[in-house]
Design a protein around this motif. Sequence first.
Motif, PDB file in Angstrom:
ATOM      1  N   MET A  52      18.115  -4.510   7.613  1.00 16.19           N
ATOM      2  CA  MET A  52      16.652  -4.592   7.537  1.00 16.19           C
ATOM      3  C   MET A  52      16.216  -6.050   7.481  1.00 16.19           C
ATOM      4  SD  MET A  52      15.317  -1.765   4.884  1.00 16.19           S
ATOM      5  CE  MET A  52      15.426  -0.034   5.201  1.00 16.19           C
ATOM      6  N   ASP A  53      15.073  -6.315   8.069  1.00 19.93           N
ATOM      7  CA  ASP A  53      14.517  -7.655   7.924  1.00 19.93           C
ATOM      8  C   ASP A  53      13.781  -7.728   6.590  1.00 19.93           C
ATOM      9  OD1 ASP A  53      12.152  -6.327   8.375  1.00 19.93           O
ATOM     10  OD2 ASP A  53      11.667  -7.348  10.240  1.00 19.93           O
ATOM     11  N   LEU A  54      13.286  -8.892   6.263  1.00 17.65           N
ATOM     12  CA  LEU A  54      12.680  -9.135   4.954  1.00 17.65           C
ATOM     13  C   LEU A  54      11.483  -8.232   4.683  1.00 17.65           C
ATOM     14  CD1 LEU A  54      12.473 -10.771   2.337  1.00 17.65           C
ATOM     15  CD2 LEU A  54      11.175 -12.484   3.597  1.00 17.65           C
ATOM     16  N   VAL A  55      10.608  -8.072   5.646  1.00 15.90           N
ATOM     17  CA  VAL A  55       9.394  -7.279   5.440  1.00 15.90           C
ATOM     18  C   VAL A  55       9.739  -5.819   5.167  1.00 15.90           C
ATOM     19  CG1 VAL A  55       7.255  -6.483   6.520  1.00 15.90           C
ATOM     20  CG2 VAL A  55       7.990  -8.859   6.817  1.00 15.90           C
ATOM     21  N   GLU A  56      10.677  -5.259   5.934  1.00 13.38           N
ATOM     22  CA  GLU A  56      11.081  -3.865   5.713  1.00 13.38           C
ATOM     23  C   GLU A  56      11.698  -3.692   4.328  1.00 13.38           C
ATOM     24  OE1 GLU A  56      12.388  -2.132  10.036  1.00 13.38           O
ATOM     25  OE2 GLU A  56      13.680  -3.655   9.117  1.00 13.38           O
ATOM     26  N   ASN A  57      12.536  -4.635   3.938  1.00 10.77           N
ATOM     27  CA  ASN A  57      13.191  -4.539   2.641  1.00 10.77           C
ATOM     28  C   ASN A  57      12.181  -4.710   1.500  1.00 10.77           C
ATOM     29  OD1 ASN A  57      15.457  -4.025   1.101  1.00 10.77           O
ATOM     30  ND2 ASN A  57      16.520  -5.882   1.664  1.00 10.77           N
ATOM     31  N   LEU A  58      11.194  -5.560   1.698  1.00  7.88           N
ATOM     32  CA  LEU A  58      10.129  -5.694   0.693  1.00  7.88           C
ATOM     33  C   LEU A  58       9.355  -4.392   0.534  1.00  7.88           C
ATOM     34  CD1 LEU A  58       8.683  -9.263   1.332  1.00  7.88           C
ATOM     35  CD2 LEU A  58       9.636  -8.409  -0.806  1.00  7.88           C
ATOM     36  N   MET A  59       9.105  -3.705   1.646  1.00  6.62           N
ATOM     37  CA  MET A  59       8.393  -2.426   1.584  1.00  6.62           C
ATOM     38  C   MET A  59       9.206  -1.390   0.808  1.00  6.62           C
ATOM     39  SD  MET A  59       5.523  -3.053   2.873  1.00  6.62           S
ATOM     40  CE  MET A  59       4.848  -1.416   2.891  1.00  6.62           C
ATOM     41  N   VAL A  60      10.517  -1.343   1.033  1.00 10.70           N
ATOM     42  CA  VAL A  60      11.382  -0.423   0.292  1.00 10.70           C
ATOM     43  C   VAL A  60      11.367  -0.783  -1.196  1.00 10.70           C
ATOM     44  CG1 VAL A  60      13.787   0.298  -0.036  1.00 10.70           C
ATOM     45  CG2 VAL A  60      12.857   0.098   2.267  1.00 10.70           C
ATOM     46  N   PHE A  61      11.406  -2.064  -1.487  1.00  7.42           N
ATOM     47  CA  PHE A  61      11.357  -2.543  -2.875  1.00  7.42           C
ATOM     48  C   PHE A  61      10.062  -2.102  -3.552  1.00  7.42           C
ATOM     49  CE2 PHE A  61       9.967  -6.129  -5.663  1.00  7.42           C
ATOM     50  CZ  PHE A  61      10.860  -5.916  -6.698  1.00  7.42           C
ATOM     51  N   ILE A  62       8.941  -2.298  -2.884  1.00  7.04           N
ATOM     52  CA  ILE A  62       7.633  -1.934  -3.449  1.00  7.04           C
ATOM     53  C   ILE A  62       7.544  -0.424  -3.660  1.00  7.04           C
ATOM     54  CG2 ILE A  62       5.158  -1.829  -2.930  1.00  7.04           C
ATOM     55  CD1 ILE A  62       5.564  -4.591  -1.543  1.00  7.04           C
ATOM     56  N   GLU A  63       8.027   0.345  -2.688  1.00  7.53           N
ATOM     57  CA  GLU A  63       8.003   1.804  -2.831  1.00  7.53           C
ATOM     58  C   GLU A  63       8.871   2.255  -4.000  1.00  7.53           C
ATOM     59  OE1 GLU A  63       9.189   3.389   0.948  1.00  7.53           O
ATOM     60  OE2 GLU A  63       7.387   2.627   1.955  1.00  7.53           O
ATOM     61  N   SER A  64      10.036   1.633  -4.168  1.00  9.95           N
ATOM     62  CA  SER A  64      10.927   1.993  -5.277  1.00  9.95           C
ATOM     63  C   SER A  64      10.289   1.671  -6.618  1.00  9.95           C
ATOM     64  CB  SER A  64      12.256   1.251  -5.154  1.00  9.95           C
ATOM     65  OG  SER A  64      12.908   1.602  -3.973  1.00  9.95           O
ATOM     66  N   LEU A  65       9.662   0.500  -6.698  1.00 13.23           N
ATOM     67  CA  LEU A  65       8.975   0.137  -7.940  1.00 13.23           C
ATOM     68  C   LEU A  65       7.822   1.089  -8.228  1.00 13.23           C
ATOM     69  CD1 LEU A  65       8.697  -3.755  -8.030  1.00 13.23           C
ATOM     70  CD2 LEU A  65       9.986  -2.275  -9.561  1.00 13.23           C
ATOM     71  N   ALA A  66       7.043   1.393  -7.225  1.00 14.38           N
ATOM     72  CA  ALA A  66       5.892   2.271  -7.412  1.00 14.38           C
ATOM     73  C   ALA A  66       6.333   3.661  -7.855  1.00 14.38           C
ATOM     74  CB  ALA A  66       5.081   2.353  -6.123  1.00 14.38           C
ATOM     75  N   HIS A  67       7.421   4.138  -7.270  1.00 16.38           N
ATOM     76  CA  HIS A  67       7.906   5.481  -7.593  1.00 16.38           C
ATOM     77  C   HIS A  67       8.449   5.556  -9.023  1.00 16.38           C
ATOM     78  CE1 HIS A  67       9.585   9.441  -7.006  1.00 16.38           C
ATOM     79  NE2 HIS A  67      10.758   8.991  -7.397  1.00 16.38           N
ATOM     80  N   GLN A  68       9.238   4.576  -9.430  1.00 18.97           N
ATOM     81  CA  GLN A  68       9.901   4.627 -10.736  1.00 18.97           C
ATOM     82  C   GLN A  68       9.048   4.098 -11.888  1.00 18.97           C
ATOM     83  OE1 GLN A  68      12.789   6.000 -11.695  1.00 18.97           O
ATOM     84  NE2 GLN A  68      13.002   6.789  -9.618  1.00 18.97           N
TER      85      GLN A  68
END
Length: 152
Positions: A52-68
Amino acid sequence: MNHRLCLKEASLLDFYIGGFSWMKQMKFSDRQMSFVVTLLHLMISNIREKQMDLVENLMVFIESLAHQCSTSGEETSVLNREEVFALIGYLKNSLFQKYKIYQYLFRTNRDELLTGSQRDVEVFGCQSICPLEEGLCSTVSPEAAVMSLPYK
């Protein structure tokens, strides 16, 4: 010196040990540590396996934080607001600022080329070269340093 050092394994070890040390300094609970280690693993896996590039990985990070970290019903949040900001700051400094290096490290097979080659460097001694002013102690003036050089 170990010439068979794997840079990928060494960088992963450094990344996880740095994360664990940071979590200990933050005095995270076991539940919080488990969440953060899982998140660190997810971020690295996204670079290694999914590329994944940086933007995609940041989106996954944000989604994980939001979910947990959202509170729903009787469940409490894994991290509070201050801890979330601290985690974002830590990942910014430890992973996101060095993202291109991690991409290069995990996407190319250059271990042997980087660590397996030997280079010989000749060092010559020259007594007539004056030291740089920046390298001198502040109590020694440049003139005194030049005067102390041996002359032939």
